[in-house]
Each structure stands twice: as C-alpha cells, then as structure tokens.
Design a protein around this motif. Structure first.
Motif, PDB file in Angstrom:
ATOM      1  N   ASP A  29      49.202 -73.608   3.787  1.00 53.71           N
ATOM      2  CA  ASP A  29      48.892 -72.298   4.349  1.00 53.71           C
ATOM      3  C   ASP A  29      50.115 -71.622   4.941  1.00 53.71           C
ATOM      4  OD1 ASP A  29      46.598 -70.531   4.641  1.00 53.71           O
ATOM      5  OD2 ASP A  29      46.994 -70.662   6.793  1.00 53.71           O
ATOM      6  N   ASP A  30      51.103 -72.429   5.288  1.00 56.97           N
ATOM      7  CA  ASP A  30      52.316 -71.843   5.853  1.00 56.97           C
ATOM      8  C   ASP A  30      53.452 -72.854   5.714  1.00 56.97           C
ATOM      9  OD1 ASP A  30      53.881 -69.925   7.178  1.00 56.97           O
ATOM     10  OD2 ASP A  30      53.572 -70.918   9.107  1.00 56.97           O
ATOM     11  N   GLY A  31      54.628 -72.370   5.351  1.00 54.73           N
ATOM     12  CA  GLY A  31      55.792 -73.247   5.288  1.00 54.73           C
ATOM     13  C   GLY A  31      55.921 -73.981   3.964  1.00 54.73           C
ATOM     14  N   ARG A  66      42.866 -71.580   0.244  1.00 51.05           N
ATOM     15  CA  ARG A  66      43.104 -72.769  -0.594  1.00 51.05           C
ATOM     16  C   ARG A  66      42.218 -72.738  -1.833  1.00 51.05           C
ATOM     17  NH1 ARG A  66      40.061 -76.940  -1.287  1.00 51.05           N
ATOM     18  NH2 ARG A  66      38.829 -76.546   0.605  1.00 51.05           N
ATOM     19  N   VAL A  67      40.956 -72.428  -1.642  1.00 51.62           N
ATOM     20  CA  VAL A  67      40.033 -72.384  -2.779  1.00 51.62           C
ATOM     21  C   VAL A  67      40.467 -71.321  -3.783  1.00 51.62           C
ATOM     22  CG1 VAL A  67      37.665 -71.818  -3.454  1.00 51.62           C
ATOM     23  CG2 VAL A  67      38.080 -73.363  -1.537  1.00 51.62           C
ATOM     24  N   GLY A  68      40.907 -70.152  -3.273  1.00 48.94           N
ATOM     25  CA  GLY A  68      41.378 -69.101  -4.173  1.00 48.94           C
ATOM     26  C   GLY A  68      42.600 -69.538  -4.965  1.00 48.94           C
ATOM     27  N   PHE A  69      43.535 -70.220  -4.295  1.00 46.47           N
ATOM     28  CA  PHE A  69      44.726 -70.727  -4.971  1.00 46.47           C
ATOM     29  C   PHE A  69      44.336 -71.740  -6.052  1.00 46.47           C
ATOM     30  CE2 PHE A  69      47.787 -74.295  -5.141  1.00 46.47           C
ATOM     31  CZ  PHE A  69      48.882 -73.640  -5.672  1.00 46.47           C
ATOM     32  N   GLU A  70      43.481 -72.690  -5.714  1.00 55.37           N
ATOM     33  CA  GLU A  70      43.107 -73.719  -6.680  1.00 55.37           C
ATOM     34  C   GLU A  70      42.376 -73.120  -7.882  1.00 55.37           C
ATOM     35  OE1 GLU A  70      40.927 -76.579  -4.422  1.00 55.37           O
ATOM     36  OE2 GLU A  70      42.733 -77.414  -3.469  1.00 55.37           O
ATOM     37  N   LYS A  71      41.516 -72.156  -7.617  1.00 55.42           N
ATOM     38  CA  LYS A  71      40.803 -71.502  -8.719  1.00 55.42           C
ATOM     39  C   LYS A  71      41.783 -70.808  -9.660  1.00 55.42           C
ATOM     40  CE  LYS A  71      37.403 -67.864  -9.664  1.00 55.42           C
ATOM     41  NZ  LYS A  71      36.555 -66.795  -9.071  1.00 55.42           N
ATOM     42  N   ALA A  72      42.777 -70.108  -9.084  1.00 58.89           N
ATOM     43  CA  ALA A  72      43.757 -69.403  -9.907  1.00 58.89           C
ATOM     44  C   ALA A  72      44.598 -70.383 -10.725  1.00 58.89           C
ATOM     45  CB  ALA A  72      44.658 -68.537  -9.026  1.00 58.89           C
ATOM     46  N   LEU A  75      31.617 -69.710  -1.117  1.00 58.62           N
ATOM     47  CA  LEU A  75      31.991 -68.490  -0.402  1.00 58.62           C
ATOM     48  C   LEU A  75      33.053 -67.705  -1.153  1.00 58.62           C
ATOM     49  CD1 LEU A  75      31.905 -66.661   2.086  1.00 58.62           C
ATOM     50  CD2 LEU A  75      33.485 -68.226   3.214  1.00 58.62           C
ATOM     51  N   GLY A  76      34.082 -68.400  -1.668  1.00 59.97           N
ATOM     52  CA  GLY A  76      35.123 -67.707  -2.410  1.00 59.97           C
ATOM     53  C   GLY A  76      34.580 -66.994  -3.631  1.00 59.97           C
ATOM     54  N   THR A  77      33.692 -67.662  -4.357  1.00 59.79           N
ATOM     55  CA  THR A  77      33.088 -67.056  -5.549  1.00 59.79           C
ATOM     56  C   THR A  77      32.212 -65.872  -5.168  1.00 59.79           C
ATOM     57  OG1 THR A  77      33.086 -69.239  -6.591  1.00 59.79           O
ATOM     58  CG2 THR A  77      31.729 -67.544  -7.615  1.00 59.79           C
ATOM     59  N   ARG A  95      38.855 -69.512  11.470  1.00 58.77           N
ATOM     60  CA  ARG A  95      39.145 -70.912  11.141  1.00 58.77           C
ATOM     61  C   ARG A  95      38.805 -71.244   9.689  1.00 58.77           C
ATOM     62  NH1 ARG A  95      35.834 -73.452  16.065  1.00 58.77           N
ATOM     63  NH2 ARG A  95      34.452 -71.801  15.293  1.00 58.77           N
ATOM     64  N   ARG A  96      38.012 -70.376   9.040  1.00 60.85           N
ATOM     65  CA  ARG A  96      37.637 -70.627   7.653  1.00 60.85           C
ATOM     66  C   ARG A  96      38.637 -70.033   6.657  1.00 60.85           C
ATOM     67  NH1 ARG A  96      31.664 -69.855   5.978  1.00 60.85           N
ATOM     68  NH2 ARG A  96      32.187 -71.717   4.815  1.00 60.85           N
ATOM     69  N   LEU A  97      39.484 -69.153   7.127  1.00 60.52           N
ATOM     70  CA  LEU A  97      40.367 -68.433   6.209  1.00 60.52           C
ATOM     71  C   LEU A  97      41.345 -69.338   5.461  1.00 60.52           C
ATOM     72  CD1 LEU A  97      41.036 -65.195   8.287  1.00 60.52           C
ATOM     73  CD2 LEU A  97      39.469 -65.508   6.357  1.00 60.52           C
ATOM     74  N   PRO A  98      41.974 -70.338   6.125  1.00 60.89           N
ATOM     75  CA  PRO A  98      42.870 -71.210   5.344  1.00 60.89           C
ATOM     76  C   PRO A  98      42.165 -71.921   4.191  1.00 60.89           C
ATOM     77  CG  PRO A  98      43.303 -71.456   7.688  1.00 60.89           C
ATOM     78  CD  PRO A  98      42.057 -70.636   7.566  1.00 60.89           C
ATOM     79  N   ASP A  99      40.942 -72.427   4.443  1.00 58.71           N
ATOM     80  CA  ASP A  99      40.197 -73.081   3.361  1.00 58.71           C
ATOM     81  C   ASP A  99      39.845 -72.085   2.265  1.00 58.71           C
ATOM     82  OD1 ASP A  99      40.194 -75.724   4.081  1.00 58.71           O
ATOM     83  OD2 ASP A  99      38.320 -75.629   5.199  1.00 58.71           O
ATOM     84  N   LEU A 100      39.528 -70.864   2.662  1.00 61.42           N
ATOM     85  CA  LEU A 100      39.197 -69.846   1.670  1.00 61.42           C
ATOM     86  C   LEU A 100      40.415 -69.518   0.815  1.00 61.42           C
ATOM     87  CD1 LEU A 100      36.865 -68.042   0.751  1.00 61.42           C
ATOM     88  CD2 LEU A 100      37.645 -66.318   2.375  1.00 61.42           C
TER      89      LEU A 100
END
Length: 250
Positions: A177-179, A131-137, A102-104, A124-129
C-alpha cells in the motif's frame, strides 16, 4: 384484498406509482406487504422512488432486512440500489460486504456513484480494496498473455500457478500500500512454491523491491528455481508481465 394480490398489483404497476400506492397505506399494512415482497420488487421501488419517498420506504426496512435482499440481487441490481442509498445507510451495508465482492460491486457502478460510496467506506478497508483491485488487474493482464492460471489451493496470500510454453511457473501477487516491496513477501513466495514443481517464480508487485528484497530474490535464483520480481501497476501494458514470463522461461 389479500396481501399476495396487492403485491402482484404493485409489481405490475409502474414503479413510481407503486411506491406512492405502497406508502399511502397504514404502517402495519406496509410491513406485511414488504414481508412477502420479492427482493427485486423492493429494489425496483427503491431505485424508482424520489429521495423523499425512498427515505420513507427505507424507514420500513432495517439494515438486516435490506442486507438480506441485496445479497439475493444480481450484481448490477445490488449496485444500483446501493448507489441511491443515503450515505449512512450505504455505509452500514458496505460494512457487511466482503472485500473481494465489494471491489466487484463498486466496479459495477457508474464512476460518480462509485466515488460517493468509496468516500463513506471505513478508511481501514481501503488498503484491502486497493489490493483486490491490483490483483484483479494483474490476473486480467496475465490472462491476456495466454497464460493458463489456477489458484494455489490451501495457501494464504494470493498465489497462482501459470502454465506457459508447456511449463509451470509460480506467480505470487504482492501488493504494497505504500513504499517498496520488502523481503517478507519474497520469502513467503519462496516457501509457498518450495515444495511444488515449478520452473520459476514470478513475484508481481506494484512496489519496486527494496535492496534486501532484491538480495533475497538473487539468493533464490542461485538455487534450483529461478525467481524474478516484476513491478507492475494497474494500467501498465500486458507486455511487462509477458516479457517477465519469457525471461523466466529462459
């Protein structure tokens, strides 16, 4: 005229004209034609059609059929189709897509379409999305530091081995995702690499370590394997991670 011949004619016609011709046919004929059409031709028709005819064409394609065709399309073409779907149809398709893909897929779209589709995603999918963007970067940034990377197999989470200066380092990607970064991910990283021959552990997070997490990192450093937390966010320069690896290398 045989169905296969009609499909060939539609495929050879300009797509807007082909949509008009297809939708002028009886409902049963349209169903037979769509049943043998290649997904790429269906995609061309959906993208070329004006909103009214696109809506009419979509009424002939249920979500299961549409998802099957999208799955066969190259990334750019699938993104183009999703970008023109009405919100309710787009959401039902996005719900079927794994978060890594999805991120790609969203990245392959122009910014305006990406924002529109992100707005209809299940929250509910946004935090995982994210996370994937962060890991890809992070992985892209590490790659630019000339670190040779490979995933740690059969381990939960996002853990890699990096070859730097002819030495091996454990890399644990810990998105929050927060904190702040809490001790749990630090402890998991320690356990993942405890049985592996690495010269150090680099924990990369977008959150600064909490006091307990920093204490746990310090405790790990007193063992045989040094550990370090690097706080990094998408858009930070590669030097942050490069310098962290140099510090671990001593």
């Amino acid at each position: 005229m045989p169905t296969e011949h009609v499909v060939a004619m539609l495929g050879a016609s300009p797509p807007q004209r082909a949509v008009m011709a297809l939708l002028s046919m009886p409902k049963e004929r349209i169903a037979r034609l769509l049943g043998v059409m290649d997904g790429r031709l269906i995609a061309r028709l959906l993208i070329a059609a004006d909103p009214g005819r696109r809506a009419s064409l979509l009424r002939h394609l249920d979500d299961t059929r549409l998802a099957a065709e999208l799955a066969l399309l190259p990334m750019i073409e699938a993104a183009s189709v999703l970008a023109v779907l009405p919100p309710e149809r787009a959401r039902s398709q996005l719900d079927l897509v794994g978060v890594e893909y999805l991120g790609t897929l969203l990245d392959a779209m122009p910014a305006a379409q990406r924002r529109r589709l992100a707005a209809v995603l299940d929250p509910r999918r946004l935090p995982d999305l994210r996370r994937v963007g962060f890991e890809k970067a992070v992985i892209e940034s590490l790659g630019r530091t000339a670190a040779g990377l490979r995933w740690v197999p059969d381990e939960p989470g996002s853990n890699l081995i990096a070859a730097v200066f002819q030495r091996m380092f454990g890399i644990s990607l810990c998105y929050v995702d927060d904190g702040p970064l809490h001790p749990g991910p630090v402890d998991r990283a320690r356990r993942v690499f405890a049985g592996r021959r690495v010269d150090g552990i680099l924990i990369i997070s977008n959150g600064a370590p909490s006091a307990p997490a920093a204490e746990l990192v310090a405790a790990v450093c007193h063992g045989d394997t040094p550990a370090l937390v690097a706080t990094w966010e998408s858009g930070d320069n590669d030097g942050v991670l490069g310098r962290a690896l140099v510090r671990l290398a001593g």
